[in-house]
Scaffold this active site. Structure first.
Site, PDB file in Angstrom:
ATOM      1  N   HIS A 107      38.136  44.981  41.144  1.00  0.00           N
ATOM      2  CA  HIS A 107      37.584  46.227  41.686  1.00  0.00           C
ATOM      3  C   HIS A 107      36.061  46.261  41.591  1.00  0.00           C
ATOM      4  O   HIS A 107      35.477  47.265  41.173  1.00  0.00           O
ATOM      5  CB  HIS A 107      38.191  47.428  40.948  1.00  0.00           C
ATOM      6  CG  HIS A 107      39.622  47.687  41.282  1.00  0.00           C
ATOM      7  ND1 HIS A 107      40.039  48.096  42.537  1.00  0.00           N
ATOM      8  CD2 HIS A 107      40.755  47.588  40.538  1.00  0.00           C
ATOM      9  CE1 HIS A 107      41.353  48.243  42.542  1.00  0.00           C
ATOM     10  NE2 HIS A 107      41.817  47.930  41.340  1.00  0.00           N
ATOM     11  N   ASP A 147      37.299  27.775  33.320  1.00  0.00           N
ATOM     12  CA  ASP A 147      36.380  26.640  33.239  1.00  0.00           C
ATOM     13  C   ASP A 147      34.943  27.105  33.021  1.00  0.00           C
ATOM     14  O   ASP A 147      34.117  26.376  32.463  1.00  0.00           O
ATOM     15  CB  ASP A 147      36.457  25.786  34.506  1.00  0.00           C
ATOM     16  CG  ASP A 147      37.643  24.825  34.492  1.00  0.00           C
ATOM     17  OD1 ASP A 147      38.329  24.739  33.454  1.00  0.00           O
ATOM     18  OD2 ASP A 147      37.874  24.159  35.521  1.00  0.00           O
ATOM     19  N   GLU A 192      51.816  47.429  36.232  1.00  0.00           N
ATOM     20  CA  GLU A 192      51.253  48.627  36.864  1.00  0.00           C
ATOM     21  C   GLU A 192      52.076  49.104  38.057  1.00  0.00           C
ATOM     22  O   GLU A 192      51.532  49.650  39.026  1.00  0.00           O
ATOM     23  CB  GLU A 192      49.798  48.370  37.276  1.00  0.00           C
ATOM     24  CG  GLU A 192      49.546  47.027  37.946  1.00  0.00           C
ATOM     25  CD  GLU A 192      48.072  46.696  38.061  1.00  0.00           C
ATOM     26  OE1 GLU A 192      47.235  47.582  37.818  1.00  0.00           O
ATOM     27  OE2 GLU A 192      47.760  45.550  38.413  1.00  0.00           O
TER      28      GLU A 192
END
Length: 260
Positions: free
Chosen positions: A44, A83, A149
């Site tokens: 978001h 990474d 969710e």
């Protein structure tokens, strides 16, 4: 710096927040204030991989753990942020044990997963870190968080909790309220019942319960339910709240002076 995973293993509650700003200074400040972790938000916000790397560097300098909320459960974003040196990943929208296993596959090396192995990464100090130590550190310090969710996710919570390699079950109250047909009502009894159930399931299967809160009342309720991975609001909200308070104070002073 003690990793969030180590603190949770020692049964310590940890306090973090979501980071949406691309400015490394914001992350540094959170670290100097004493937050345990920051969730760098690629779902978001407009944060990209290059910005994520700079934010992680700032976090390392300030002694705050980083978790990256990736934009999905695909292999590429999970691999790339790990990474880069993030101490963990947070995967949104995990609705099934199959999705949870997909996250673990991408995030963990063998035998738990099948994460691609490279030593020329920042996480491995660009080949300068002992190879065995790099693998051991990933196993001992790397946090894998899955967000539950949706109604489907809650229906499958028992099976998701049994997936090896998952460290934290994180209830996303806003999206869950939307899935339940009560959008935005994060204090609704249905959402709170889901949080309590998630905490109970997490405890039963040796996982940590986590959630998002936006105020003291929600935080108190979450901690009482058994949450130990607490994400308190986000840096954008902190900036807005602080700026609004300062502006209101100055405007109040101006009005007082005008009345004299």
């Amino acid at each position: 710096m003690t990793s969030v995973k180590k603190k949770l293993a020692d049964n310590q509650p940890v306090i973090g927040t979501f980071g949406k700003f691309s400015c490394p200074t914001a992350v540094e400040i959170l670290g100097y204030l004493g937050f345990d972790f920051v969730i760098l938000d690629m779902e978001h916000s407009s944060l990209d991989y290059s910005q994520i790397e700079h934010l992680i560097q700032a976090a390392d300098a300030a002694g705050i753990s980083t978790v990256v909320r990736v934009p999905g459960i695909e292999e590429s974003p999970i691999l790339r942020v790990l990474d880069t040196g993030s101490q963990g990943i947070q995967a949104p929208g995990v609705d099934s044990p199959e999705a949870a296993r997909k996250v673990v596959e991408a995030a963990c090396y063998q035998p738990l997963g099948s994460r691609g192995l490279s030593y020329s990464t920042r996480a491995a100090r660009y080949t300068l870190k002992d190879k065995g130590q790099h693998l051991l550190a990933c196993e001992q310090e790397q946090l894998v968080v899955v967000q539950i969710e949706s109604k489907e996710g809650m229906d499958n919570i028992e099976e998701i909790a049994q997936v090896a390699g998952i460290d934290v079950l994180f209830l996303g109250p806003a999206d869950l309220s939307n899935s339940l047909g009560i959008p935005g009502q994060t204090n609704h009894p249905l959402v709170q019942a889901a949080l309590k159930r998630l905490c109970d399931v997490a405890k039963r299967y040796g996982k940590t319960a986590g959630t998002f809160v936006a105020n003291r009342e929600q935080a108190a309720r979450a901690l009482a339910a058994g949450v130990r991975y607490l994400a308190y609001d986000n840096d954008v909200s902190f900036f807005v709240q602080g700026s609004r308070t300062v502006l209101a104070e100055v405007k109040s002073l101006l009005k007082e002076q005008e009345a004299i």
